[in-house]
Design an enzyme around this catalytic site. Structure first.
Site, PDB file in Angstrom:
ATOM      1  N   ASN A 149      -4.125  11.391  -9.257  1.00  0.00           N
ATOM      2  CA  ASN A 149      -4.706  11.869  -7.994  1.00  0.00           C
ATOM      3  C   ASN A 149      -4.861  13.395  -8.024  1.00  0.00           C
ATOM      4  OD1 ASN A 149      -5.027   9.473  -6.390  1.00  0.00           O
ATOM      5  ND2 ASN A 149      -2.782   9.393  -6.141  1.00  0.00           N
ATOM      6  N   CYS A 174      -7.654   2.716 -10.040  1.00  0.00           N
ATOM      7  CA  CYS A 174      -8.716   3.408  -9.324  1.00  0.00           C
ATOM      8  C   CYS A 174     -10.024   2.649  -9.590  1.00  0.00           C
ATOM      9  CB  CYS A 174      -8.817   4.851  -9.807  1.00  0.00           C
ATOM     10  SG  CYS A 174     -10.176   5.750  -9.044  1.00  0.00           S
ATOM     11  N   GLY A 175     -10.569   2.039  -8.562  1.00  0.00           N
ATOM     12  CA  GLY A 175     -11.738   1.161  -8.736  1.00  0.00           C
ATOM     13  C   GLY A 175     -13.024   1.915  -9.021  1.00  0.00           C
ATOM     14  N   ASN A 176     -13.220   3.075  -8.377  1.00  0.00           N
ATOM     15  CA  ASN A 176     -14.394   3.879  -8.714  1.00  0.00           C
ATOM     16  C   ASN A 176     -14.188   4.539 -10.075  1.00  0.00           C
ATOM     17  OD1 ASN A 176     -15.872   3.377  -6.335  1.00  0.00           O
ATOM     18  ND2 ASN A 176     -14.688   4.934  -5.227  1.00  0.00           N
ATOM     19  N   ASN A 206      -2.633  -1.075  -6.492  1.00  0.00           N
ATOM     20  CA  ASN A 206      -2.092   0.060  -5.731  1.00  0.00           C
ATOM     21  C   ASN A 206      -2.062  -0.351  -4.247  1.00  0.00           C
ATOM     22  OD1 ASN A 206      -4.864   0.117  -5.411  1.00  0.00           O
ATOM     23  ND2 ASN A 206      -5.071   2.314  -5.584  1.00  0.00           N
ATOM     24  N   ASN A 221      -2.853   4.028   0.761  1.00  0.00           N
ATOM     25  CA  ASN A 221      -4.238   4.417   1.042  1.00  0.00           C
ATOM     26  C   ASN A 221      -4.649   3.674   2.310  1.00  0.00           C
ATOM     27  OD1 ASN A 221      -4.900   5.755  -1.704  1.00  0.00           O
ATOM     28  ND2 ASN A 221      -4.038   3.774  -2.289  1.00  0.00           N
ATOM     29  N   ARG A 254      -4.075   8.188  -0.570  1.00  0.00           N
ATOM     30  CA  ARG A 254      -2.788   8.724  -1.011  1.00  0.00           C
ATOM     31  C   ARG A 254      -3.047   9.769  -2.099  1.00  0.00           C
ATOM     32  NH1 ARG A 254       1.356   4.742  -4.263  1.00  0.00           N
ATOM     33  NH2 ARG A 254      -0.480   4.597  -5.579  1.00  0.00           N
ATOM     34  N   CYS A 275     -13.586   4.796  -2.102  1.00  0.00           N
ATOM     35  CA  CYS A 275     -12.375   4.392  -2.830  1.00  0.00           C
ATOM     36  C   CYS A 275     -12.592   2.942  -3.253  1.00  0.00           C
ATOM     37  CB  CYS A 275     -11.156   4.529  -1.922  1.00  0.00           C
ATOM     38  SG  CYS A 275      -9.640   3.865  -2.632  1.00  0.00           S
ATOM     39  N   GLY A 276     -12.692   2.702  -4.561  1.00  0.00           N
ATOM     40  CA  GLY A 276     -13.032   1.364  -5.042  1.00  0.00           C
ATOM     41  C   GLY A 276     -11.967   0.328  -4.729  1.00  0.00           C
ATOM     42  N   THR A 277     -10.695   0.680  -4.986  1.00  0.00           N
ATOM     43  CA  THR A 277      -9.632  -0.270  -4.649  1.00  0.00           C
ATOM     44  C   THR A 277      -9.583  -0.460  -3.131  1.00  0.00           C
ATOM     45  OG1 THR A 277      -8.083   1.584  -4.813  1.00  0.00           O
ATOM     46  CG2 THR A 277      -8.172   0.060  -6.685  1.00  0.00           C
TER      47      THR A 277
END
Ligand SMILES: N[C@@H](CCC[C@H](N)C(=O)O)C(=O)O
Length: 302
Positions: A89, A98-100, A174, A210, A233, A241-243
């Site tokens: 981060n 991290c999805g993105n 996450n 998040n 977060r 935010c992908g996730t």
């Protein structure tokens, strides 16, 4: 066209990319030789004294990260030769997934010729993630990621700008709290003040969380539409935010009594598609690689 990567021992080179404007510094470090301290990552991601980004992606072989002690062991479904997304981060903290970032990471691997196949596994601390690169060139790509199960947890709430948002905990590798707000319009969502972050129940989220706020899903044929904003977060508000989008999709489906479906989700930085079926969630969206550069000796002095 292949994106040229620097010699493995040239530690000053960086790339910059984003997925729906969730932006990342990318460091190609196959042998995991860099000492990525919290301070160094925070300085690189700082928008005034560094390059500026929501997070940092180190591109390293999983086996090298284990050999150097960055990882204790190979996470599930990650082989030593897999390329591993060592994600940090903007504040220097480590996150599991991290999805993105994984879409941008897959784009980088493909454009740089690190992998020859359009379907491959990217390692993450949450486990191996199978990616499919549908199209790519040096600057643009369209990527799908098998994100695994989005596990719904307890109900909880977060306070943002003096307002309590009731939501549900969702584990996407996450931690997330996704709040679907009935009656919230897209315009009202856009007008909310997220600048001071979110407070949450630390007993439910001992490692932080998040927080996603989203409009109720609206059906357009077989697809549901919703809009989302997020406070991440270790970062603050980001444009995507992908996730978080996967967590939001799971919460949106739950809010209408479903556990599977396809959603078109809009964030300030763009749009992605999330499909949830019995096997898990798939996140599909764009990636952009926008810059490469060289750090100047002494940059750490700020
Ligand atoms: N932007 C990411 C999520 C990054 C990690 C997150 N801030 C955390 O600490 O869990 C995404 O696209 O998923």
């Amino acid at each position: 066209m292949t994106l040229a990567v620097p010699d493995a021992d040239f530690a000053s080179h960086f790339f910059k990319g984003h997925g729906t404007q969730n932006d990342f510094v990318i460091l190609y470090d196959p042998a995991a030789a860099l000492d990525l301290t919290v301070e160094a990552v925070a300085a690189l991601c700082d928008r005034q004294r560094g390059i500026g980004a929501d997070g940092l992606l180190r591109v390293a072989r999983a086996g090298e990260l284990v050999a150097r002690g960055v990882l204790d062991a190979h996470p599930d479904d990650v082989a030593p030769e897999d390329w591993f997304m060592d994600y940090r981060n903007a504040d220097g903290s480590i996150a599991e997934m991290c999805g993105n970032g994984v879409r941008v990471f897959a784009h980088f691997c493909r454009a740089a010729g690190l992998v020859e196949s359009d379907v491959f596994t990217v390692g993450s601390r949450a486990g191996g993630r199978v990616v499919t690169v549908h199209s790519f060139d040096d600057s643009e790509a369209e990527v799908s990621v098998s994100m695994g199960l989005a596990r719904l947890g307890v109900e909880s709430s977060a306070r943002i700008d003096g307002v309590d948002y009731a939501g549900v905990a969702v584990d996407v590798g996450n931690p997330h709290l996704a709040a679907v707000v009935d009656g919230l319009s897209v315009q009202q969502l856009a007008a909310l003040d997220f600048s001071r972050g979110a407070s949450f129940d630390a007993e439910v989220f001992p490692h932080g969380v998040n927080v996603e706020v989203l409009t109720a899903p609206v059906a357009h044929g077989a697809v549901f539409d919703a809009s989302m904003r997020v406070i991440e977060r270790g970062v603050g508000e980001t444009r995507s935010c992908g996730t978080g989008l996967v967590a939001a999709a799971a919460a949106a489906l739950r809010s209408i009594g479903r556990d599977t479906g396809e959603l078109r989700l809009t964030v300030p930085g763009g749009q992605v598609t999330v499909t949830i079926d019995a096997a898990g969630a798939t996140l599909r969206g764009p990636s952009r690689l926008v810059a490469r550069g060289t750090l100047i000796d002494g940059w750490q002095r700020g």
